[in-house]
Design an enzyme around this catalytic site. Structure first.
Site, short mmCIF file in Angstrom:
data_model
loop_
_atom_site.label_atom_id
_atom_site.label_comp_id
_atom_site.label_asym_id
_atom_site.label_seq_id
_atom_site.Cartn_x
_atom_site.Cartn_y
_atom_site.Cartn_z
N ASP A 9 0.54 -1.28 0.14
CA ASP A 9 0.08 -0.10 0.11
C ASP A 9 0.75 1.52 -0.14
O ASP A 9 0.40 2.22 0.77
CB ASP A 9 -0.92 0.01 1.16
CG ASP A 9 -1.95 -1.05 1.10
OD1 ASP A 9 -1.91 -1.96 0.16
OD2 ASP A 9 -2.95 -1.13 1.88
N LYS A 108 -7.01 -5.06 -3.08
CA LYS A 108 -7.70 -5.43 -1.67
C LYS A 108 -8.62 -4.23 -1.42
O LYS A 108 -8.70 -3.38 -1.85
CB LYS A 108 -6.77 -5.61 -0.56
CG LYS A 108 -6.00 -4.60 -0.19
CD LYS A 108 -4.87 -5.22 0.89
CE LYS A 108 -4.29 -4.19 1.38
NZ LYS A 108 -4.79 -3.21 2.17
N CYS A 153 -2.04 -2.79 7.89
CA CYS A 153 -1.85 -3.68 6.55
C CYS A 153 -0.46 -4.48 6.79
O CYS A 153 -0.50 -5.63 6.40
CB CYS A 153 -2.02 -2.84 5.43
SG CYS A 153 -3.76 -2.27 5.39
#
Ligand code: ZN
Length: 201
Positions: A9, A108, A153
């Site tokens: 990310d 995701k 994450c």
């Protein structure tokens, strides 16, 4: 042994100026670029938070304040600012990240009902991404993990990597924490150590 780098990310909304900017996030980018240059990874995977605009992890979609916690499908859901909305600038990879070497992208958080911190599966463990199948198809045994944010994450991606049978390393210099509560970063490192993740400097 075949090894992969998983970059979690590193997107505009989590970097400087983003709607959910992680403190000092941009500092990790040169480190990650160097890792990609200096190591012969067999695979380099980028994960990308990729939400529909009406995603239920957004405070704005629930009439809540950022930081509230609600029950979503039976589990606690932290209320985030709108972030990483599909096909917006905020969802793009940060421009300084050298993404040319990436061999695979995992998106995701597409299901509006369920958040997804781990790059392997959603938070309810209902749906897996293709990450595990992809890495297994390439005979990857060791994964090194970097990215944002350490206490969300990155943490859950590390724990799922161990659970899926990979030797798992976290690069401490390749990650930054949100630290919604001070000390979350340290607590996360302890949890990762307890679960068999090796922390590299
Ligand atoms: Zn998200």
């Amino acid at each position: 042994m075949k090894k992969a780098l998983i970059i979690v990310d590193v997107q505009n909304d989590f970097c400087e100026g983003g709607s959910l900017a992680v403190p000092d996030a941009n500092q990790i980018i040169p480190y990650i670029n160097l890792l990609m240059e200096d190591n012969n990874y067999d695979e380099i995977v980028l994960s990308q938070d990729w939400h529909p605009a009406n995603h239920k992890s957004f405070a704005s979609n629930n009439g809540r304040k950022v930081g509230d916690i609600i029950k979503l499908n039976g589990i606690n859901q932290f209320m985030w600012p709108d972030h990483c909305v599909q096909n917006t600038f905020g969802a793009e990879f940060q421009k300084d990240l050298n993404i040319e070497k990436a061999t695979h992208i995992v998106q995701k958080g597409l299901n509006i009902e369920i958040d997804s911190y781990s790059a392997f599966q959603d938070n309810n463990h209902f749906t897996k991404t293709d990450l595990d199948d992809y890495l297994k198809s390439k005979d990857i045994q060791l994964v090194e993990i970097v990215g944002l944010a350490l206490d969300y994450c990155v943490k859950y991606t590390c724990l799922d990597a161990v659970a899926n049978g990979y030797l798992t390393c976290l690069h401490f210099n390749g990650t930054k924490a949100v630290n919604a509560k001070p000390g979350n970063d340290k607590e996360t490192i302890f949890t990762l150590l307890q679960n068999g993740v090796t922390i590299l400097g």
